[in-house]
Design an enzyme around this catalytic site. Structure first.
Site, mmCIF file in Angstrom:
data_model
loop_
_atom_site.group_PDB
_atom_site.id
_atom_site.type_symbol
_atom_site.label_atom_id
_atom_site.label_comp_id
_atom_site.label_asym_id
_atom_site.label_seq_id
_atom_site.Cartn_x
_atom_site.Cartn_y
_atom_site.Cartn_z
ATOM 1 N N ASP A 15 0.629 -1.423 0.228
ATOM 2 C CA ASP A 15 0.122 0.066 -0.103
ATOM 3 C C ASP A 15 0.809 1.267 -0.056
ATOM 4 O O ASP A 15 2.076 1.179 0.568
ATOM 5 C CB ASP A 15 -0.825 -0.183 1.467
ATOM 6 C CG ASP A 15 -2.157 0.900 1.143
ATOM 7 O OD1 ASP A 15 -2.243 1.595 0.198
ATOM 8 O OD2 ASP A 15 -2.617 1.259 2.196
ATOM 9 N N HIS A 32 3.242 3.231 -8.813
ATOM 10 C CA HIS A 32 3.006 1.716 -9.199
ATOM 11 C C HIS A 32 4.213 1.144 -9.803
ATOM 12 O O HIS A 32 4.773 0.178 -9.393
ATOM 13 C CB HIS A 32 1.954 1.530 -10.013
ATOM 14 C CG HIS A 32 0.553 1.813 -9.337
ATOM 15 N ND1 HIS A 32 0.189 1.341 -8.050
ATOM 16 C CD2 HIS A 32 -0.389 2.604 -9.708
ATOM 17 C CE1 HIS A 32 -0.915 1.919 -7.791
ATOM 18 N NE2 HIS A 32 -1.464 2.704 -8.522
ATOM 19 N N ASN A 63 -10.123 -2.855 -7.258
ATOM 20 C CA ASN A 63 -9.283 -1.888 -8.168
ATOM 21 C C ASN A 63 -9.742 -1.500 -9.355
ATOM 22 O O ASN A 63 -9.225 -0.577 -9.880
ATOM 23 C CB ASN A 63 -7.859 -2.457 -8.004
ATOM 24 C CG ASN A 63 -7.252 -2.203 -6.630
ATOM 25 O OD1 ASN A 63 -6.255 -2.957 -6.329
ATOM 26 N ND2 ASN A 63 -7.631 -1.300 -5.630
HETATM 27 C C1 FPP Z 1 -2.023 -0.022 -3.184
HETATM 28 O O1 FPP Z 1 -1.347 1.353 -3.171
HETATM 29 C C2 FPP Z 1 -1.318 -0.658 -4.645
HETATM 30 C C3 FPP Z 1 -1.792 -1.416 -5.558
HETATM 31 C C4 FPP Z 1 -3.106 -1.390 -6.015
HETATM 32 C C5 FPP Z 1 -1.099 -1.981 -6.555
HETATM 33 C C6 FPP Z 1 -0.032 -2.945 -6.281
HETATM 34 C C7 FPP Z 1 0.846 -3.020 -7.268
HETATM 35 C C8 FPP Z 1 2.224 -3.197 -7.631
HETATM 36 C C9 FPP Z 1 3.099 -2.902 -6.533
HETATM 37 C C10 FPP Z 1 2.872 -3.140 -8.863
HETATM 38 C C11 FPP Z 1 3.594 -4.309 -9.236
HETATM 39 C C12 FPP Z 1 2.981 -5.443 -9.115
HETATM 40 C C13 FPP Z 1 3.323 -6.720 -9.814
HETATM 41 C C14 FPP Z 1 3.007 -7.954 -9.581
HETATM 42 C C15 FPP Z 1 4.383 -6.616 -11.060
HETATM 43 P P1 FPP Z 1 -2.303 2.642 -3.635
HETATM 44 O O2 FPP Z 1 -2.232 2.946 -4.987
HETATM 45 O O3 FPP Z 1 -3.874 2.132 -3.358
HETATM 46 O O4 FPP Z 1 -1.695 3.580 -2.830
HETATM 47 P P2 FPP Z 1 -2.385 4.722 -2.076
HETATM 48 O O5 FPP Z 1 -3.185 4.341 -1.011
HETATM 49 O O6 FPP Z 1 -1.434 5.700 -1.641
HETATM 50 O O7 FPP Z 1 -3.266 5.382 -3.172
#
Ligand code: FPP
Length: 236
Positions: A15, A32, A63
């Site tokens: 996260d 990301h 998502n």
């Molecule tokens: C949550 O952070 C993260 C995600 C929804 C995506 C996780 C994906 C990756 C780390 C990319 C790579 C993965 C692979 C398998 C290659 P958020 O975007 O919700 O963060 P925020 O809460 O700050 O908005």
């Protein structure tokens, strides 16, 4: 003897990518991309240290509600990583599995997922479980449907349904999660591996996922090693 106390199965909620990027004046998608680089480093570190099972929350069923641009960036990142960046898994004998619903993932993503699973299915090393289009309640619903069908078809006796049989019918038949790490300081489980975390220890570092490097991971594992797990029994 340090290895004895390592968790067998670690699950990470990655996260904070979006906030990490916004704080640097960049679009969320940049976060990301950085998160993906971090994940690659963490995998190598975890498997080098002898971790047997690593699960990560790459994309939840919810998502899909994000902007089209963010969803398509993530899908393209998955394709890029499964096609080339995760190549090390073959050399390191890692078995890659996926948890989640296939529908409505794009065909191209499904095909690189299938290829990676196929190419690593005979590997006898650590297991890397990527939760993609995953929801814990959906997993329990899907498991219930599958077991119900078996009961209705006379393939299993209803009295045979117990905790172990349920585990065998989840998306992947993996041992229970010992340690959940959720980066970014949020104190929530967000529908992640609800059945598997029953007795897990939880750890909530304040850093955003792109900054959760090998050093942070080592600190997390040290913290786990200090915990006294009781599984509902008495204090050791
Ligand atoms: C949550 O952070 C993260 C995600 C929804 C995506 C996780 C994906 C990756 C780390 C990319 C790579 C993965 C692979 C398998 C290659 P958020 O975007 O919700 O963060 P925020 O809460 O700050 O908005």
């Amino acid at each position: 003897m340090e290895n004895q106390a390592l968790p067998n199965h670690v699950a990470i909620i990655m996260d904070g990518n979006g906030r990490w990027a916004l704080e640097r004046g960049k679009p969320r998608t940049f976060g990301h991309r950085e998160g993906a680089k971090t994940l690659k480093k963490l995998c190598r570190y975890a498997f080098d240290r002898g971790l047997k099972y690593l699960s990560v929350f790459a994309f939840s069923t919810e998502n899909f509600k994000r902007s089209e641009e963010e969803v398509s960036t993530l899908m393209n990142l998955f394709i890029e990583y499964f096609q080339k960046e995760f190549d090390f898994v073959k050399k390191d004998h890692v078995k890659v599995v996926f948890s989640g619903r296939r529908n409505p993932l794009p065909e191209k993503v499904l095909s690189v997922m299938d290829r990676m699973m196929e190419e690593t299915k005979g590997n006898d090393g650590p297991v890397f479980n990527i939760c993609l289009n995953y929801g814990g309640q959906a997993e329990i619903a899907d498991m219930t449907k599958n077991i119900s069908k078996l009961v209705l078809d006379g393939k299993i006796d209803i009295d045979k349904i117990d905790e172990t049989l349920i585990q065998h019918h989840l998306y992947q038949d993996l041992p229970p999660v010992d340690f959940v790490i959720r980066t970014s300081g949020e104190l929530r489980i967000s529908n992640f591996m609800l059945y598997q975390v029953a007795y897990a220890e939880f750890y909530f570092p304040k850093v955003y996922f792109p900054d959760f490097d090998e050093e942070q991971f080592a600190l997390a594992l040290l913290e786990y090693q200090k915990r006294n797990r009781r599984f509902g029994g008495v204090k050791a």
